[in-house]
Write a protein that holds these residues in place. Structure first.
Motif, PDB file in Angstrom:
ATOM      1  N   LEU A 164      -1.586 -19.944   5.032  1.00 53.88           N
ATOM      2  CA  LEU A 164      -1.554 -19.128   3.887  1.00 53.88           C
ATOM      3  C   LEU A 164      -2.165 -17.572   4.068  1.00 53.88           C
ATOM      4  O   LEU A 164      -1.589 -16.602   3.781  1.00 53.88           O
ATOM      5  CB  LEU A 164      -2.411 -19.695   2.680  1.00 53.88           C
ATOM      6  CG  LEU A 164      -2.639 -18.787   1.477  1.00 53.88           C
ATOM      7  CD1 LEU A 164      -1.173 -18.664   0.667  1.00 53.88           C
ATOM      8  CD2 LEU A 164      -3.433 -19.827   0.567  1.00 53.88           C
ATOM      9  N   ARG A 165      -3.381 -17.608   4.860  1.00 54.27           N
ATOM     10  CA  ARG A 165      -4.013 -16.289   5.068  1.00 54.27           C
ATOM     11  C   ARG A 165      -3.145 -15.493   5.824  1.00 54.27           C
ATOM     12  O   ARG A 165      -3.059 -14.298   5.645  1.00 54.27           O
ATOM     13  CB  ARG A 165      -5.225 -16.614   5.732  1.00 54.27           C
ATOM     14  CG  ARG A 165      -6.420 -17.424   4.768  1.00 54.27           C
ATOM     15  CD  ARG A 165      -7.760 -17.195   5.329  1.00 54.27           C
ATOM     16  NE  ARG A 165      -7.862 -17.698   6.745  1.00 54.27           N
ATOM     17  CZ  ARG A 165      -8.569 -18.842   7.005  1.00 54.27           C
ATOM     18  NH1 ARG A 165      -8.330 -19.771   5.755  1.00 54.27           N
ATOM     19  NH2 ARG A 165      -8.536 -19.437   7.997  1.00 54.27           N
ATOM     20  N   SER A 166      -2.510 -16.234   6.770  1.00 58.55           N
ATOM     21  CA  SER A 166      -1.464 -15.460   7.666  1.00 58.55           C
ATOM     22  C   SER A 166      -0.258 -14.900   6.943  1.00 58.55           C
ATOM     23  O   SER A 166       0.060 -13.947   7.233  1.00 58.55           O
ATOM     24  CB  SER A 166      -0.918 -16.442   8.848  1.00 58.55           C
ATOM     25  OG  SER A 166       0.007 -15.810   9.743  1.00 58.55           O
ATOM     26  N   ARG A 167       0.218 -15.735   6.034  1.00 63.89           N
ATOM     27  CA  ARG A 167       1.502 -15.207   5.293  1.00 63.89           C
ATOM     28  C   ARG A 167       0.894 -14.146   4.470  1.00 63.89           C
ATOM     29  O   ARG A 167       1.796 -13.217   3.876  1.00 63.89           O
ATOM     30  CB  ARG A 167       2.016 -16.342   4.561  1.00 63.89           C
ATOM     31  CG  ARG A 167       2.623 -17.638   5.289  1.00 63.89           C
ATOM     32  CD  ARG A 167       3.929 -17.015   5.531  1.00 63.89           C
ATOM     33  NE  ARG A 167       5.066 -17.053   4.512  1.00 63.89           N
ATOM     34  CZ  ARG A 167       5.596 -17.745   3.799  1.00 63.89           C
ATOM     35  NH1 ARG A 167       5.378 -18.998   4.274  1.00 63.89           N
ATOM     36  NH2 ARG A 167       6.362 -17.501   2.746  1.00 63.89           N
ATOM     37  N   ILE A 168      -0.158 -14.033   3.736  1.00 65.44           N
ATOM     38  CA  ILE A 168      -0.780 -13.047   2.930  1.00 65.44           C
ATOM     39  C   ILE A 168      -0.775 -11.722   3.687  1.00 65.44           C
ATOM     40  O   ILE A 168      -0.336 -10.645   3.357  1.00 65.44           O
ATOM     41  CB  ILE A 168      -1.954 -13.549   2.396  1.00 65.44           C
ATOM     42  CG1 ILE A 168      -1.987 -14.374   1.392  1.00 65.44           C
ATOM     43  CG2 ILE A 168      -2.515 -12.178   1.806  1.00 65.44           C
ATOM     44  CD1 ILE A 168      -3.157 -15.108   0.718  1.00 65.44           C
ATOM     45  N   ASN A 169      -1.358 -12.010   4.961  1.00 67.30           N
ATOM     46  CA  ASN A 169      -1.561 -10.668   5.914  1.00 67.30           C
ATOM     47  C   ASN A 169      -0.068 -10.017   6.043  1.00 67.30           C
ATOM     48  O   ASN A 169      -0.090  -8.762   6.074  1.00 67.30           O
ATOM     49  CB  ASN A 169      -2.093 -10.964   7.285  1.00 67.30           C
ATOM     50  CG  ASN A 169      -3.719 -11.375   7.091  1.00 67.30           C
ATOM     51  OD1 ASN A 169      -4.202 -10.870   5.947  1.00 67.30           O
ATOM     52  ND2 ASN A 169      -4.244 -12.076   7.657  1.00 67.30           N
ATOM     53  N   ARG A 170       0.912 -10.995   6.201  1.00 63.63           N
ATOM     54  CA  ARG A 170       2.263 -10.439   6.479  1.00 63.63           C
ATOM     55  C   ARG A 170       3.053 -10.003   5.520  1.00 63.63           C
ATOM     56  O   ARG A 170       4.202  -9.588   5.479  1.00 63.63           O
ATOM     57  CB  ARG A 170       3.005 -11.555   7.275  1.00 63.63           C
ATOM     58  CG  ARG A 170       2.404 -11.925   8.569  1.00 63.63           C
ATOM     59  CD  ARG A 170       3.321 -12.366   9.399  1.00 63.63           C
ATOM     60  NE  ARG A 170       4.106 -13.421   9.080  1.00 63.63           N
ATOM     61  CZ  ARG A 170       3.771 -14.814   9.177  1.00 63.63           C
ATOM     62  NH1 ARG A 170       2.549 -15.230   9.508  1.00 63.63           N
ATOM     63  NH2 ARG A 170       4.364 -15.903   8.408  1.00 63.63           N
ATOM     64  N   SER A 171       2.414 -10.322   4.169  1.00 65.46           N
ATOM     65  CA  SER A 171       3.203 -10.111   2.871  1.00 65.46           C
ATOM     66  C   SER A 171       3.011  -8.571   2.341  1.00 65.46           C
ATOM     67  O   SER A 171       2.674  -7.770   2.980  1.00 65.46           O
ATOM     68  CB  SER A 171       2.624 -10.928   1.582  1.00 65.46           C
ATOM     69  OG  SER A 171       1.347 -10.687   1.349  1.00 65.46           O
ATOM     70  N   VAL A 172       3.792  -8.385   1.403  1.00 66.55           N
ATOM     71  CA  VAL A 172       3.698  -7.100   0.760  1.00 66.55           C
ATOM     72  C   VAL A 172       2.145  -6.508   0.407  1.00 66.55           C
ATOM     73  O   VAL A 172       1.961  -5.581   0.335  1.00 66.55           O
ATOM     74  CB  VAL A 172       4.343  -6.881  -0.421  1.00 66.55           C
ATOM     75  CG1 VAL A 172       5.959  -7.070  -0.163  1.00 66.55           C
ATOM     76  CG2 VAL A 172       4.108  -7.896  -1.628  1.00 66.55           C
ATOM     77  N   TYR A 173       1.219  -7.435   0.238  1.00 63.54           N
ATOM     78  CA  TYR A 173      -0.245  -7.399  -0.140  1.00 63.54           C
ATOM     79  C   TYR A 173      -0.994  -7.162   1.008  1.00 63.54           C
ATOM     80  O   TYR A 173      -2.029  -6.361   0.788  1.00 63.54           O
ATOM     81  CB  TYR A 173      -0.580  -8.506  -0.870  1.00 63.54           C
ATOM     82  CG  TYR A 173       0.016  -8.721  -2.346  1.00 63.54           C
ATOM     83  CD1 TYR A 173       0.616  -8.147  -3.249  1.00 63.54           C
ATOM     84  CD2 TYR A 173       0.833 -10.384  -2.229  1.00 63.54           C
ATOM     85  CE1 TYR A 173       1.173  -8.417  -4.199  1.00 63.54           C
ATOM     86  CE2 TYR A 173       1.417 -10.659  -3.236  1.00 63.54           C
ATOM     87  CZ  TYR A 173       1.685  -9.692  -4.249  1.00 63.54           C
ATOM     88  OH  TYR A 173       2.249 -10.190  -5.395  1.00 63.54           O
ATOM     89  N   GLY A 174      -0.409  -7.691   2.217  1.00 58.60           N
ATOM     90  CA  GLY A 174      -1.458  -7.523   3.508  1.00 58.60           C
ATOM     91  C   GLY A 174      -1.900  -6.210   3.928  1.00 58.60           C
ATOM     92  O   GLY A 174      -3.231  -6.068   4.016  1.00 58.60           O
ATOM     93  N   GLY A 175      -1.300  -5.110   3.884  1.00 62.40           N
ATOM     94  CA  GLY A 175      -1.731  -3.875   4.280  1.00 62.40           C
ATOM     95  C   GLY A 175      -2.568  -3.044   2.969  1.00 62.40           C
ATOM     96  O   GLY A 175      -3.273  -2.024   3.306  1.00 62.40           O
ATOM     97  N   GLN A 176      -2.516  -3.781   1.920  1.00 61.72           N
ATOM     98  CA  GLN A 176      -3.302  -3.058   0.712  1.00 61.72           C
ATOM     99  C   GLN A 176      -4.546  -3.990   0.095  1.00 61.72           C
ATOM    100  O   GLN A 176      -5.405  -3.304  -0.674  1.00 61.72           O
ATOM    101  CB  GLN A 176      -2.110  -3.296  -0.636  1.00 61.72           C
ATOM    102  CG  GLN A 176      -0.970  -2.088  -0.261  1.00 61.72           C
ATOM    103  CD  GLN A 176      -0.109  -2.265  -1.524  1.00 61.72           C
ATOM    104  OE1 GLN A 176      -0.173  -3.428  -2.199  1.00 61.72           O
ATOM    105  NE2 GLN A 176       0.695  -1.169  -1.778  1.00 61.72           N
ATOM    106  N   VAL A 177      -4.740  -5.127   0.818  1.00 66.22           N
ATOM    107  CA  VAL A 177      -5.893  -6.091   0.647  1.00 66.22           C
ATOM    108  C   VAL A 177      -7.107  -5.289   1.268  1.00 66.22           C
ATOM    109  O   VAL A 177      -7.333  -5.014   2.189  1.00 66.22           O
ATOM    110  CB  VAL A 177      -5.709  -7.137   0.967  1.00 66.22           C
ATOM    111  CG1 VAL A 177      -7.149  -8.279   0.713  1.00 66.22           C
ATOM    112  CG2 VAL A 177      -4.460  -7.982   0.316  1.00 66.22           C
ATOM    113  N   LEU A 178      -8.329  -4.816   0.564  1.00 67.35           N
ATOM    114  CA  LEU A 178      -9.323  -4.305   0.791  1.00 67.35           C
ATOM    115  C   LEU A 178     -10.364  -5.343   1.287  1.00 67.35           C
ATOM    116  O   LEU A 178     -11.121  -5.349   2.244  1.00 67.35           O
ATOM    117  CB  LEU A 178      -9.970  -3.546  -0.310  1.00 67.35           C
ATOM    118  CG  LEU A 178      -9.095  -2.184  -0.908  1.00 67.35           C
ATOM    119  CD1 LEU A 178      -9.833  -1.644  -2.176  1.00 67.35           C
ATOM    120  CD2 LEU A 178      -8.903  -1.291   0.362  1.00 67.35           C
ATOM    121  N   LEU A 179     -10.205  -6.555   0.620  1.00 65.94           N
ATOM    122  CA  LEU A 179     -11.014  -7.532   0.926  1.00 65.94           C
ATOM    123  C   LEU A 179     -10.346  -8.984   0.344  1.00 65.94           C
ATOM    124  O   LEU A 179     -10.196  -9.016  -0.754  1.00 65.94           O
ATOM    125  CB  LEU A 179     -12.478  -7.693   0.165  1.00 65.94           C
ATOM    126  CG  LEU A 179     -13.537  -8.577   0.301  1.00 65.94           C
ATOM    127  CD1 LEU A 179     -13.796  -8.572   1.934  1.00 65.94           C
ATOM    128  CD2 LEU A 179     -14.766  -8.319  -0.492  1.00 65.94           C
TER     129      LEU A 179
END
Length: 295
Positions: A164-179
């Motif tokens: 899940l964490r890997s998929r979030i990092n590769r998703s449209v949110y990945g580059g925008q997550v501050l924390l």
């Protein structure tokens, strides 16, 4: 008499629930001033069930480690509940109390270390939040709770969360997550579950409910439909807090102290020590139950 907790959909024993019940059985036995009714019957059923989920490669808490030893000591009696119960009765209740007592010092040390680690996690999380307060005018705080509709062992849970964490990092949110903050816990009723928080720059992302929904759907996909989620931005759920003036998720204005402090307090729950929901089993000692993104 002890009632085994079995996930009928898989016809397998629930590892998360069983290990907590073993822990409670040991602790209650130590507190007893006389032999509890059905002590040996409950003891044998717990040991028989633990034998079915025991993995010698896993890392178990000190109390559960007692049962790991018993699996080897009584390995030739584990095919018959009646034989096992008879064999356990060869030791008196007092003798079993003494056996359980031997790990109390290790258990206390283990819990002290857990509380210390959680305190450090809470402090580090608060420092990260304060850094975000200084850097941004407003934040979008997204919360979602992850769990299972069907039984999973700890190795499967750890693998699911890593994916899940890997998929979030590769998703449209990945580059925008501050924390991104996550905390894996074990509850007597909820089993293995994970609290997840994602924080964005409010200028870059809107729609906390839809983001939480997307993460929940991703979780369901990763777990092949066995996972379930709770969207912490559910309107009915939030209204109960808003009625008390509590605004801790969604858009948080960093310069509005009461909003930011409420958010800090809510997220601190993810790393709060002494909740009693620590893991009793890990696939290895190195596995973490709490983490934050490094950005």
């Amino acid at each position: 008499m002890y009632n085994p907790r079995i996930d009928e959909s898989f016809n397998t024993i629930n590892e998360a629930v069983l290990t907590i019940e073993i822990e409670e059985f040991i602790q209650s036995s130590l507190l007893a001033t006389r032999q509890p009714r059905s002590f040996y019957e409950s003891f044998s059923e717990l040991l028989l069930e633990f034998n079915q989920i025991y993995n010698p490669d896993y890392s178990y808490s000190s109390l559960i480690q007692l049962f790991c030893t018993l699996v080897y000591d009584y390995q030739f009696d584990l095919d018959s509940p009646l034989t096992l119960c008879t064999r356990l009765k060869q030791n008196s209740f007092h003798e079993w109390q003494q056996y359980f007592l031997q790990t109390q010092k290790s258990y206390k040390n283990e819990m002290s270390q857990h509380w210390y680690n959680e305190s450090i996690n809470a402090k580090n999380l608060d420092m990260r939040l304060l850094a975000l307060k200084d850097a941004y005018e407003a934040l979008l705080v997204v919360r979602v709770d992850l769990s299972y509709a069907q039984n999973r062992n700890i190795l499967q849970v750890e693998q699911d969360l890593e994916r899940l964490r890997s998929r979030i990092n590769r998703s449209v949110y990945g580059g925008q997550v501050l924390l991104l903050v996550w905390a894996l816990e074990q509850g007597a009723s909820a089993g293995y579950h994970c609290h997840l928080a994602l924080i964005f720059d409010e200028r870059a992302r809107i729609g906390a409910w839809s983001i939480a929904k997307s993460i929940g759907e991703l979780w369901a996909e990763i777990t092949d439909g066995r996972g379930r989620y709770f969207n912490c931005h559910d309107r009915q759920y939030l209204s109960r807090y808003e009625a008390r003036g509590i605004i801790a998720v969604g858009v948080i204005f960093c310069k509005v102290d009461y909003q930011f402090d409420q958010m800090r307090s809510t997220l601190a729950y993810l790393a709060r020590p002494k909740k009693g929901q620590q893991l009793r089993v890990k696939s290895s000692k190195k596995k973490r139950s709490f983490g934050m993104s490094q950005r």
